[in-house]
Design a protein around this motif. Structure first.
Motif: not given
Length: 82
Positions: A43-52
């Motif tokens: 979930i954290f990685a998907n949040f960071i991926a959404g930013i980029f």
């Protein structure tokens, strides 16, 4: 919220399955701990991926457990596979 509900249902089914086939509880707790850690990490990685603007990783029980076991290298591999 729906993902958390499905994750909890999956953990309950995992517990019942392990009780049926008599897997020791120590192994079950380690697997459940890794699944929860992996779920949070994805979930954290998907949040960071959404930013980029990077494609999100699909959250599955297998991905959650393997992410909990292997950590960051597994997350990076999942991003490259997609």
């Amino acid at each position: 919220m729906e993902m958390i509900f499905y994750a909890l249902i999956g953990l309950v089914f995992l517990y019942i399955f392990c009780k049926i086939i008599k897997i020791p509880l120590k192994i079950l707790y380690a697997l459940m701990k890794n699944a929860i850690i992996g779920f949070v990490f994805i979930i954290f990685a998907n949040f960071i991926a959404g930013i980029f603007n990077i494609t999100a990783i699909e959250i599955t029980p297998l991905n959650a457990v393997l992410t909990g076991i292997f950590g960051l290298p597994w997350i990076i591999l999942l991003f490259f596979i997609q």
